[in-house]
Design an enzyme around this catalytic site. Structure first.
Site, PDB file in Angstrom:
ATOM      1  N   THR A  52     -36.541  47.976  20.821  1.00  0.00           N
ATOM      2  CA  THR A  52     -35.900  48.831  19.745  1.00  0.00           C
ATOM      3  C   THR A  52     -36.572  48.246  18.396  1.00  0.00           C
ATOM      4  O   THR A  52     -37.328  47.384  18.396  1.00  0.00           O
ATOM      5  CB  THR A  52     -34.384  48.356  19.751  1.00  0.00           C
ATOM      6  OG1 THR A  52     -33.657  49.489  18.955  1.00  0.00           O
ATOM      7  CG2 THR A  52     -34.313  46.782  18.828  1.00  0.00           C
ATOM      8  N   CYS A  57     -30.256  47.685  10.679  1.00  0.00           N
ATOM      9  CA  CYS A  57     -29.484  47.695  11.877  1.00  0.00           C
ATOM     10  C   CYS A  57     -29.753  46.000  12.385  1.00  0.00           C
ATOM     11  O   CYS A  57     -30.641  45.256  12.097  1.00  0.00           O
ATOM     12  CB  CYS A  57     -30.003  48.654  12.838  1.00  0.00           C
ATOM     13  SG  CYS A  57     -29.621  50.220  12.442  1.00  0.00           S
ATOM     14  N   HIS A  74     -27.696  47.900  19.734  1.00  0.00           N
ATOM     15  CA  HIS A  74     -28.235  48.214  18.313  1.00  0.00           C
ATOM     16  C   HIS A  74     -27.447  49.245  17.604  1.00  0.00           C
ATOM     17  O   HIS A  74     -26.681  50.008  18.171  1.00  0.00           O
ATOM     18  CB  HIS A  74     -29.446  49.348  18.745  1.00  0.00           C
ATOM     19  CG  HIS A  74     -30.147  49.488  17.638  1.00  0.00           C
ATOM     20  ND1 HIS A  74     -31.362  49.940  17.367  1.00  0.00           N
ATOM     21  CD2 HIS A  74     -29.821  49.821  16.042  1.00  0.00           C
ATOM     22  CE1 HIS A  74     -31.970  50.571  16.378  1.00  0.00           C
ATOM     23  NE2 HIS A  74     -30.982  50.451  15.559  1.00  0.00           N
TER      24      HIS A  74
END
Length: 209
Positions: A52, A57, A74
């Site tokens: 990711t 985030c 996530h």
């Protein structure tokens, strides 16, 4: 199943909501990797690379070393505030954590054996200092792990840099690469996604980050 170039979308109808399905060829690995997008998670019992890219985030990587099963989520915000959406999507931290843990338990993990590695929470939206999104995410994550008595093995949080993270769920190995701080495309995508959490319905609005 839909294929585009070297990317493969293989949606399993039996998979839980939010389970990542985007597979692609990641340079440096001999097998296809799984891309985890905002609001998604992925769990596996082999060393399929789970990848990711994070700005504000946070991605939490959890693993049961005895069962040799692990996964990653996530999420962009720690909770849904007053929006009423938090109970319906993995985009918020509380639900993202429970979705990940529940799937790990289904695959043989036990909560008391889980170990964590956490990443992200970068201060990449520097014109939005009042929001402190990255800081809130980091604080939420560490408090959640403490409350649930999940051992935190390592962390790479805060700072000003976006990150690319790769987690190998069977072995528990994690790789992190810090990206250019001035990644305007990444910052813009994060702002757009944050707006969508309020402006759009829960289903069907997850996009590449």
């Amino acid at each position: 199943m839909k294929q585009s170039g070297d990317a493969l979308f293989a949606k399993d109808a039996s998979a839980p909501i939010g389970f990542a399905s985007f597979r692609y060829t990641e340079r440096g690995f001999k097998v296809q990797a799984v891309k985890v997008l905002p609001g998604e998670f992925y769990v596996d019992t082999d060393d399929t690379p789970i990848v990711t890219v994070l700005g504000s985030c946070v991605a939490v990587c959890l693993r049961d070393p005895a069962a040799q099963v692990g996964g990653m989520n996530h999420f962009l915000l720690p909770d849904g505030g007053d929006s009423g959406l938090a109970s319906t999507a993995g985009r918020y931290g509380v639900n993202a954590m429970e979705m990940l843990i529940n799937e790990l338990v289904k695959r043989g993990a036990q909560r008391h054996r889980l170990e964590a590695k956490v990443f992200g929470g970068g201060h990449v939206m520097r014109n939005f200092t009042s929001l402190n999104v990255g800081q809130r995410n980091a604080e939420f994550t560490k408090e959640f792990l403490k409350t649930e008595a999940i051992r935190l093995l390592s962390e790479d949080l805060l700072d000003i840099y976006p990150r690319k993270v790769c987690f190998l769920p069977k072995s528990g190995r994690a790789l992190v690469k810090k990206l250019a701080a001035a990644d305007e495309t990444l910052v813009m995508q994060e702002k757009q996604y944050q707006s969508q959490l309020v402006e759009k319905p829960v289903a069907g609005d997850i996009e590449l980050f």
